[in-house]
Design a protein around this motif. Structure first.
Motif, PDB file in Angstrom:
ATOM      1  N   MET A 165      21.619   9.243  20.227  1.00 18.02           N
ATOM      2  CA  MET A 165      22.656   8.389  20.791  1.00 18.02           C
ATOM      3  C   MET A 165      23.996   8.664  20.107  1.00 18.02           C
ATOM      4  SD  MET A 165      22.168   4.544  19.233  1.00 18.02           S
ATOM      5  CE  MET A 165      20.405   4.355  19.398  1.00 18.02           C
ATOM      6  N   ALA A 166      25.042   8.507  20.897  1.00 21.81           N
ATOM      7  CA  ALA A 166      26.406   8.673  20.390  1.00 21.81           C
ATOM      8  C   ALA A 166      27.045   7.296  20.293  1.00 21.81           C
ATOM      9  CB  ALA A 166      27.212   9.566  21.321  1.00 21.81           C
ATOM     10  N   ILE A 167      27.572   6.962  19.128  1.00 27.12           N
ATOM     11  CA  ILE A 167      28.168   5.646  18.916  1.00 27.12           C
ATOM     12  C   ILE A 167      29.633   5.806  18.530  1.00 27.12           C
ATOM     13  CG2 ILE A 167      28.054   3.461  17.687  1.00 27.12           C
ATOM     14  CD1 ILE A 167      25.158   4.071  17.000  1.00 27.12           C
ATOM     15  N   PHE A 168      30.488   5.200  19.317  1.00 28.30           N
ATOM     16  CA  PHE A 168      31.923   5.153  19.054  1.00 28.30           C
ATOM     17  C   PHE A 168      32.234   3.765  18.491  1.00 28.30           C
ATOM     18  CE2 PHE A 168      36.252   4.503  21.286  1.00 28.30           C
ATOM     19  CZ  PHE A 168      36.952   4.912  20.162  1.00 28.30           C
ATOM     20  N   ALA A 169      32.644   3.712  17.229  1.00 31.27           N
ATOM     21  CA  ALA A 169      32.974   2.441  16.583  1.00 31.27           C
ATOM     22  C   ALA A 169      34.458   2.132  16.778  1.00 31.27           C
ATOM     23  CB  ALA A 169      32.649   2.497  15.096  1.00 31.27           C
ATOM     24  N   GLU A 170      34.785   0.851  16.884  1.00 32.12           N
ATOM     25  CA  GLU A 170      36.171   0.460  17.174  1.00 32.12           C
ATOM     26  C   GLU A 170      37.142   0.922  16.098  1.00 32.12           C
ATOM     27  OE1 GLU A 170      36.366  -3.801  17.432  1.00 32.12           O
ATOM     28  OE2 GLU A 170      36.365  -4.065  15.259  1.00 32.12           O
ATOM     29  N   ASN A 171      36.660   1.075  14.859  1.00 34.11           N
ATOM     30  CA  ASN A 171      37.499   1.569  13.775  1.00 34.11           C
ATOM     31  C   ASN A 171      36.601   2.068  12.642  1.00 34.11           C
ATOM     32  OD1 ASN A 171      36.660  -0.789  12.418  1.00 34.11           O
ATOM     33  ND2 ASN A 171      38.506  -1.902  13.022  1.00 34.11           N
ATOM     34  N   ASP A 172      37.206   2.569  11.581  1.00 31.52           N
ATOM     35  CA  ASP A 172      36.435   3.138  10.480  1.00 31.52           C
ATOM     36  C   ASP A 172      35.617   2.086   9.733  1.00 31.52           C
ATOM     37  OD1 ASP A 172      37.382   5.658  11.049  1.00 31.52           O
ATOM     38  OD2 ASP A 172      38.972   5.615   9.543  1.00 31.52           O
ATOM     39  N   THR A 173      36.149   0.877   9.630  1.00 37.27           N
ATOM     40  CA  THR A 173      35.402  -0.186   8.950  1.00 37.27           C
ATOM     41  C   THR A 173      34.108  -0.482   9.680  1.00 37.27           C
ATOM     42  OG1 THR A 173      37.460  -1.167   8.139  1.00 37.27           O
ATOM     43  CG2 THR A 173      35.515  -2.574   8.149  1.00 37.27           C
ATOM     44  N   MET A 174      34.174  -0.568  11.006  1.00 41.02           N
ATOM     45  CA  MET A 174      32.968  -0.786  11.800  1.00 41.02           C
ATOM     46  C   MET A 174      32.023   0.404  11.677  1.00 41.02           C
ATOM     47  SD  MET A 174      31.210  -2.705  13.889  1.00 41.02           S
ATOM     48  CE  MET A 174      32.290  -3.918  14.662  1.00 41.02           C
ATOM     49  N   ALA A 175      32.561   1.612  11.637  1.00 41.20           N
ATOM     50  CA  ALA A 175      31.722   2.806  11.503  1.00 41.20           C
ATOM     51  C   ALA A 175      30.943   2.784  10.195  1.00 41.20           C
ATOM     52  CB  ALA A 175      32.585   4.060  11.595  1.00 41.20           C
ATOM     53  N   MET A 176      31.568   2.333   9.112  1.00 42.47           N
ATOM     54  CA  MET A 176      30.871   2.247   7.825  1.00 42.47           C
ATOM     55  C   MET A 176      29.732   1.218   7.888  1.00 42.47           C
ATOM     56  SD  MET A 176      33.907   2.524   5.004  1.00 42.47           S
ATOM     57  CE  MET A 176      32.739   2.414   3.656  1.00 42.47           C
ATOM     58  N   LYS A 177      29.963   0.098   8.538  1.00 51.88           N
ATOM     59  CA  LYS A 177      28.903  -0.903   8.701  1.00 51.88           C
ATOM     60  C   LYS A 177      27.740  -0.329   9.506  1.00 51.88           C
ATOM     61  CE  LYS A 177      32.000  -4.922   8.596  1.00 51.88           C
ATOM     62  NZ  LYS A 177      32.564  -6.046   9.390  1.00 51.88           N
ATOM     63  N   LEU A 178      28.068   0.421  10.550  1.00 55.48           N
ATOM     64  CA  LEU A 178      27.032   1.034  11.380  1.00 55.48           C
ATOM     65  C   LEU A 178      26.233   2.072  10.610  1.00 55.48           C
ATOM     66  CD1 LEU A 178      29.055   1.390  14.678  1.00 55.48           C
ATOM     67  CD2 LEU A 178      26.965   0.061  14.402  1.00 55.48           C
ATOM     68  N   LEU A 179      26.920   2.834   9.751  1.00 51.81           N
ATOM     69  CA  LEU A 179      26.220   3.828   8.945  1.00 51.81           C
ATOM     70  C   LEU A 179      25.181   3.158   8.050  1.00 51.81           C
ATOM     71  CD1 LEU A 179      25.863   6.752   8.030  1.00 51.81           C
ATOM     72  CD2 LEU A 179      27.738   6.397   6.404  1.00 51.81           C
ATOM     73  N   ARG A 180      25.560   2.050   7.409  1.00 53.09           N
ATOM     74  CA  ARG A 180      24.605   1.316   6.572  1.00 53.09           C
ATOM     75  C   ARG A 180      23.457   0.764   7.405  1.00 53.09           C
ATOM     76  NH1 ARG A 180      29.477  -0.400   3.957  1.00 53.09           N
ATOM     77  NH2 ARG A 180      29.514  -2.340   5.166  1.00 53.09           N
ATOM     78  N   PHE A 181      23.778   0.291   8.602  1.00 58.36           N
ATOM     79  CA  PHE A 181      22.754  -0.242   9.502  1.00 58.36           C
ATOM     80  C   PHE A 181      21.745   0.853   9.876  1.00 58.36           C
ATOM     81  CE2 PHE A 181      21.214  -0.861  13.829  1.00 58.36           C
ATOM     82  CZ  PHE A 181      20.707  -2.148  13.793  1.00 58.36           C
ATOM     83  N   CYS A 182      22.261   2.025  10.249  1.00 58.87           N
ATOM     84  CA  CYS A 182      21.385   3.133  10.642  1.00 58.87           C
ATOM     85  C   CYS A 182      20.473   3.549   9.493  1.00 58.87           C
ATOM     86  CB  CYS A 182      22.223   4.319  11.111  1.00 58.87           C
ATOM     87  SG  CYS A 182      23.101   4.043  12.669  1.00 58.87           S
ATOM     88  N   LYS A 183      21.041   3.662   8.312  1.00 60.57           N
ATOM     89  CA  LYS A 183      20.225   4.037   7.148  1.00 60.57           C
ATOM     90  C   LYS A 183      19.153   3.002   6.878  1.00 60.57           C
ATOM     91  CE  LYS A 183      23.583   6.807   4.534  1.00 60.57           C
ATOM     92  NZ  LYS A 183      24.335   6.903   3.263  1.00 60.57           N
ATOM     93  N   GLY A 184      19.498   1.724   7.039  1.00 65.90           N
ATOM     94  CA  GLY A 184      18.536   0.663   6.778  1.00 65.90           C
ATOM     95  C   GLY A 184      17.368   0.654   7.743  1.00 65.90           C
ATOM     96  N   HIS A 185      17.563   1.246   8.926  1.00 64.41           N
ATOM     97  CA  HIS A 185      16.493   1.276   9.922  1.00 64.41           C
ATOM     98  C   HIS A 185      15.882   2.663  10.073  1.00 64.41           C
ATOM     99  CE1 HIS A 185      18.459  -2.535  10.982  1.00 64.41           C
ATOM    100  NE2 HIS A 185      17.267  -2.893  11.403  1.00 64.41           N
ATOM    101  N   GLY A 186      16.199   3.553   9.148  1.00 64.85           N
ATOM    102  CA  GLY A 186      15.573   4.869   9.166  1.00 64.85           C
ATOM    103  C   GLY A 186      16.101   5.806  10.219  1.00 64.85           C
ATOM    104  N   TRP A 187      17.301   5.542  10.747  1.00 64.33           N
ATOM    105  CA  TRP A 187      17.890   6.420  11.748  1.00 64.33           C
ATOM    106  C   TRP A 187      18.707   7.499  11.044  1.00 64.33           C
ATOM    107  CZ3 TRP A 187      20.329   2.403  15.641  1.00 64.33           C
ATOM    108  CH2 TRP A 187      19.324   1.549  16.088  1.00 64.33           C
TER     109      TRP A 187
END
Length: 373
Positions: A165-187
């Motif tokens: 999946m391709a995820i476009f985050a509204e800004n860099d702060t949101m992208a950092m939160k998403l990165l932590r989320f992905c790592k936490g779920h093994g993505w």
């Protein structure tokens, strides 16, 4: 004098200020004052008049407050709808969304996600541009807050999503939160997820693991444009100027293509490595384990274009970045992007962008100014 009231903790905003500063230094007699604690209150209390204020205006009340002690209130915030009593010079957020969609589509992604709180005006416009390009290509888009998704088990995407999946985050702060989320779920990022932010705040996105790709707004041009309007007394109430972004700064978070065929992925990686020079398609084919004919077929089946067209589009994309973000001559840009001659550059650019390189640069550096409708 120009009073600058900006949230300097943001990297994008610091680049705006550098543009303001550089433009003001070109004009004799203009001083730049930056914000200090209680400055607004001091100006109001002592009835000090400023020629102009450049600010991230939060709302209508903020605009009226600034206008009480400044002849011109110039807004550079894209968080609210531009106010009729101010002049606004802001990011072209619709174009930022379009750029994100084009970037992911060029990598072969067929399901595009936009992650945002959707509360701010800039997020709504980025979503608008994102959907516009995706719908032209009949590609699915989904606006969602992935941070609220609850996967059934670790390593699997949430309901309604699929890997890659391709995820476009509204800004860099949101992208950092998403990165932590992905790592936490093994993505895996990249791999399962390609992640793209906005603002290119290097203190945020370049220090993560993996580093996050980001769309870089033309913040310096934005600041310089705002200053020019003030210096030349062209900043009119109700005026709206939109500044297109410089381009995508690619990092590791988007380094894998959404293509199952490993030989096609290898071919594209080789073309990405060599597009700035002369391309030996026979050598590319051999290194990827393909015949020249099969390479053509795989490109058309997966991406709908030939390898040559892919290279031309990639060169034009790089040329757009250099035209809007540098002062390099067109001759140097043609050479650096692999066009060989200036004539080849002009022809390719007109074919893809429907305008001349000089026209594109003029629009990016000196955008047209008009009333908001």
């Amino acid at each position: 004098s120009i009073f600058v009231h900006l949230p300097f903790e943001m990297g994008f905003v610091r680049r705006i200020f550098l543009g303001i500063q550089a433009e003001a230094l070109k004009t004799h007699g203009w001083d730049i004052f930056t914000d200090s604690a209680g400055a607004f209150t001091y100006f109001e209390k002592n009835r000090i008049r400023m020629e102009a204020v450049i600010s991230f205006l939060p709302d209508e009340a903020g605009a009226r407050r600034v206008k009480s002690f400044a002849r011109v209130a110039l807004n550079v915030s894209n968080r609210i709808t531009p106010h009729p009593s101010t002049c606004s010079v802001i990011n072209d957020d619709v174009e930022i969304g379009r750029m994100a969609a084009r970037y992911f589509l060029a990598q072969g992604y067929q399901t595009l996600h936009f992650c945002s709180s959707m509360g701010a005006r800039f997020a709504q416009e980025r979503w608008q541009g994102f959907c516009e390009i995706a719908s032209e290509k009949n590609v699915r888009t989904k606006q969602a807050d992935l941070l609220e998704f609850k996967p059934k088990r670790k390593g699997y995407p949430p309901e309604g999503a699929e890997f890659p999946m391709a995820i476009f985050a509204e800004n860099d702060t949101m992208a950092m939160k998403l990165l932590r989320f992905c790592k936490g779920h093994g993505w895996k990022v990249p791999g399962d997820v390609a992640l793209l932010g906005v603002d290119d705040d290097e203190l945020l996105v370049a220090s993560t693991s993996p580093p996050i790709s980001s769309i870089r707004p033309a913040a310096g041009i934005l600041g310089a444009t705002a200053t020019r309007l003030i210096v030349h007394k062209k900043a009119l109430d109700g005026m709206l100027v939109r500044i297109p972004p410089e381009g995508v700064v690619s990092r590791l978070s988007t380094s894998m293509l959404a293509i199952d065929d490993p030989r096609l992925r290898a071919s594209i990686a080789l073309l990405e490595e060599h597009f700035r020079g002369e391309i030996d398609y026979a050598a590319i084919s051999r290194k990827a384990g393909l015949s020249r004919r099969l390479l053509q077929q795989k490109f058309r089946d997966a991406l709908g274009i030939s390898p040559g067209h892919w290279v031309e589009k990639r060169r034009v994309e790089e040329a757009r970045r250099l035209l809007s973000g540098t002062n390099l001559s067109q001759e140097i840009i043609a050479e650096r992007c692999g066009f060989g001659t200036l004539l080849n550059f002009w022809r390719a650019f007109r074919r893809i962008e429907k305008c001349a390189p000089g026209t594109y640069r003029e629009r990016a550096v000196h955008p047209s100014v008009g009333l908001q409708t």
